[in-house]
Design a protein around this motif. Structure first.
Motif, short mmCIF file in Angstrom:
data_model
loop_
_atom_site.label_atom_id
_atom_site.label_comp_id
_atom_site.label_asym_id
_atom_site.label_seq_id
_atom_site.Cartn_x
_atom_site.Cartn_y
_atom_site.Cartn_z
N ALA A 3 0.86 -1.18 0.00
CA ALA A 3 0.00 0.00 0.00
C ALA A 3 0.90 1.24 0.00
N VAL A 4 0.72 2.08 -1.00
CA VAL A 4 1.57 3.27 -1.16
C VAL A 4 0.67 4.48 -1.31
N THR A 5 1.04 5.56 -0.63
CA THR A 5 0.33 6.82 -0.82
C THR A 5 1.23 7.77 -1.59
N VAL A 6 0.70 8.39 -2.61
CA VAL A 6 1.45 9.42 -3.35
C VAL A 6 0.74 10.75 -3.16
N ILE A 7 1.48 11.72 -2.62
CA ILE A 7 0.93 13.06 -2.40
C ILE A 7 1.61 14.01 -3.39
N GLY A 8 0.81 14.67 -4.19
CA GLY A 8 1.35 15.55 -5.23
C GLY A 8 1.14 14.91 -6.59
N LEU A 9 0.24 15.49 -7.36
CA LEU A 9 -0.11 14.89 -8.66
C LEU A 9 0.15 15.85 -9.82
N GLY A 10 1.35 16.43 -9.81
CA GLY A 10 1.81 17.11 -11.02
C GLY A 10 2.18 16.03 -12.03
N PRO A 11 2.80 16.41 -13.14
CA PRO A 11 3.18 15.39 -14.14
C PRO A 11 4.02 14.27 -13.55
N VAL A 17 2.43 7.36 -9.99
CA VAL A 17 1.22 6.58 -9.68
C VAL A 17 0.99 5.54 -10.79
N GLY A 18 1.15 5.97 -12.03
CA GLY A 18 0.97 5.04 -13.15
C GLY A 18 1.91 3.85 -13.04
N THR A 33 -5.24 20.20 -5.55
CA THR A 33 -6.28 20.41 -6.57
C THR A 33 -6.83 19.04 -6.96
N PRO A 34 -7.99 18.65 -6.41
CA PRO A 34 -8.46 17.27 -6.59
C PRO A 34 -8.66 16.88 -8.04
N SER A 35 -8.98 17.84 -8.92
CA SER A 35 -9.28 17.46 -10.31
C SER A 35 -8.07 16.81 -10.99
N ARG A 36 -6.87 17.09 -10.49
CA ARG A 36 -5.69 16.48 -11.10
C ARG A 36 -5.61 14.98 -10.83
N ALA A 37 -6.49 14.48 -9.96
CA ALA A 37 -6.47 13.04 -9.66
C ALA A 37 -7.35 12.24 -10.59
N GLU A 38 -8.12 12.91 -11.45
CA GLU A 38 -9.15 12.20 -12.22
C GLU A 38 -8.60 11.01 -13.01
N GLN A 39 -7.50 11.23 -13.74
CA GLN A 39 -6.98 10.16 -14.58
C GLN A 39 -6.45 8.99 -13.75
N VAL A 40 -5.70 9.31 -12.68
CA VAL A 40 -5.12 8.20 -11.90
C VAL A 40 -6.21 7.42 -11.16
N VAL A 41 -7.29 8.11 -10.78
CA VAL A 41 -8.42 7.41 -10.15
C VAL A 41 -9.08 6.49 -11.18
N ALA A 42 -9.22 6.99 -12.39
CA ALA A 42 -9.78 6.14 -13.46
C ALA A 42 -8.89 4.93 -13.69
N SER A 64 5.60 14.07 -4.07
CA SER A 64 6.08 14.63 -5.34
C SER A 64 5.51 16.04 -5.45
N LEU A 65 6.14 16.94 -4.74
CA LEU A 65 5.64 18.32 -4.63
C LEU A 65 6.66 19.29 -5.23
N THR A 66 6.24 20.53 -5.41
CA THR A 66 7.14 21.51 -6.02
C THR A 66 8.41 21.68 -5.19
N ASP A 67 8.24 21.76 -3.87
CA ASP A 67 9.39 21.96 -2.97
C ASP A 67 8.99 21.49 -1.56
#
Ligand code: NDP
Length: 290
Positions: A3-11, A17-18, A33-42, A64-67
Motif C-alpha cells: 500500500a503506497v500513498t502518493v501526495i502531489g499529482l503534477g506530471p 502513480v501510473g 487540486t483534486p481534479s488532477r487526480a481524475e486520470q489516476v483514479v480512473a 512529489s511536490l514543487t518543494d
C-alpha cells in the motif's frame, strides 16, 4: 503488493502513480487540486479526501511536490498520522532545507528518505529511469523493491542532503546546457538562421561532449590528481574562445550573462598563472572564488 500513498499529482506524481499501479501496488493519492487526480483514479488509484486520510492509508508515503515548503503545508495539518510511517520525499529542495525537514520528520516519529528523480515524467517506470536516494537506510532497504518501480534506485548514504546534491549537480549541468543551447540558437538567429536549422547541430555538440572531453586524460583524473596537462588544449586557448563568444554576443545585442560567466572561469585560471594548463584547472576558481 504494497500500500503506497502518493501526495502531489503534477506530471511527475501522476507518472509515479501510473508506474506503481502498473506494478500491482495499492495506491492512494491526495492532491491540493483534486481534479488532477481524475486520470489516476480512473486507472485504479483511490483519492483520499484529506492528507490525514492519505497518510493513514499506507505505511509508505511518497511526496512529489514543487518543494519542501509544500510538504509542510500538506503534512503540517496531519502530523498526528505521520508516526511510524516512511516518508520518501522526491521533491526538489536545497541541502539545508532537506536536513531541516529530516529533523522535522524524525520529530514526528516517522522515517525519512530523500530522492532525486533523474528522468522526466514519460520515462518514469522505464528501464532508463534512475533515482538517487539518501537518508534512512533501513526504510530504504525495506521499500527498495517498491521504489524500483519508479526507476533504478541508487543509494548514496545516510546524509539526507546527499541525494538532493546529486540531483542538483545533474540539473546544474542540464539547465546550464539548455541555456547554452538557447543562447547559441539566439546568436545564430541574429544572422537570420532559424532554430529549426541550427538547433539539431548545437544539440549534436552537447551529444559529442563526452568524447571530446575524454580525449587525453579523463577530466576527473586531472581534477582528482591536481595534474592538468595542457598538451591538447590550454586554458589560454579556451579563454580566448570564451572572449570571442562574449564579443560576438555583444555585437549581436543578445544577453551576456552566460558567456560572461564562462569567460570569468577562464580569466581566473589565466590570472592565477594556469593558462598553459588544461581547461579542467577552472575547477579551482569555481571551488574557491576570489
Ligand atoms: P508540479 O509543480 O507540476 O507539481 C507539483 C505538485 O505540488 C502539484 O501536485 C501541486 O499541487 C503541489 N503543490 C505545490 N505547492 C503546494 C502547496 N503549497 N501545497 C500543496 N500542494 C502543493 O511539479 P512536477 O510534478 O513536475 O514535479 C514534482 C517534483 O518532481 C518537483 O520537485 C520536481 O523538481 C521533481 N522533478 C520533476 C521533473 C519533471 O520533469 N517534471 C523531473 C525530475 C524531478 P496542485 O496540483 O494543487 O498545484
Amino acid at each position: 503488493m504494497t500500500a503506497v500513498t502518493v501526495i502531489g499529482l503534477g506530471p511527475m506524481g501522476r507518472a509515479m502513480v501510473g508506474a506503481l499501479l502498473g506494478a500491482g501496488h495499492r495506491v492512494t493519492v491526495w492532491n491540493r487540486t483534486p481534479s488532477r487526480a481524475e486520470q489516476v483514479v480512473a486507472d485504479g488509484a483511490v483519492l483520499a479526501p484529506t492528507p490525514s486520510d492519505a497518510l493513514r492509508a499506507s505505511p509508505l508515503i511518497i511526496l512529489s511536490l514543487t518543494d519542501y515548503r509544500a510538504m509542510y503545508d500538506v503534512l503540517g495539518e496531519a502530523t498526528d498520522d505521520l508516526h511510524g510511517r516512511t516518508v520518501v520525499n522526491l521533491s526538489s529542495e536545497g541541502p539545508s532545507g532537506t536536513r531541516d525537514a529530516a529533523r522535522w520528520i524524525a520529530g514526528q516519529g516517522a522515517q525519512f528518505v530523500v530522492g532525486g528523480v533523474m528522468v522526466p515524467p514519460p520515462m518514469v517506470g522505464t528501464p532508463a529511469a534512475s533515482v538517487f536516494y539518501s537518508g534512512d537506510a533501513e526504510s530504504f532497504e525495506h521499500y527498495r523493491q517498491v521504489l524500483a518501480t519508479i526507476g533504478e534506485p541508487h543509494r548514496l548514504g545516510d546524509d539526507p542532503a546527499l541525494a538532493q546534491l546529486m540531483y542538483l549537480a545533474h540539473l546544474d549541468v542540464f539547465l546550464t546546457g539548455l541555456s547554452a543551447l538557447a543562447h547559441g540558437t539566439a546568436l545564430l538567429g541574429t544572422a537570420g538562421l532559424p532554430a529549426s536549422e541550427v538547433m539539431p547541430g548545437l544539440l549534436a555538440m552537447l551529444a559529442a561532449t563526452p568524447d571530446m572531453v575524454a580525449a587525453g586524460d579523463a577530466p576527473w583524473t586531472q581534477i582528482d590528481t591536481g595534474h592538468h596537462p595542457g598538451d591538447l588544449s590550454t586554458a589560454t586557448m579556451m579563454g580566448a574562445t570564451a572572449d570571442h563568444v562574449v564579443a560576438a554576443s555583444e555585437e549581436a545585442g543578445i544577453d551576456l550573462a552566460l558567456p560572461r560567466a564562462v569567460q570569468a572561469h577562464y580569466r581566473r585560471a589565466i590570472d592565477d598563472g594556469h593558462g598553459a594548463q588544461s581547461w579542467t584547472r577552472i575547477v579551482d576558481g569555481i571551488r574557491a572564488p576570489h
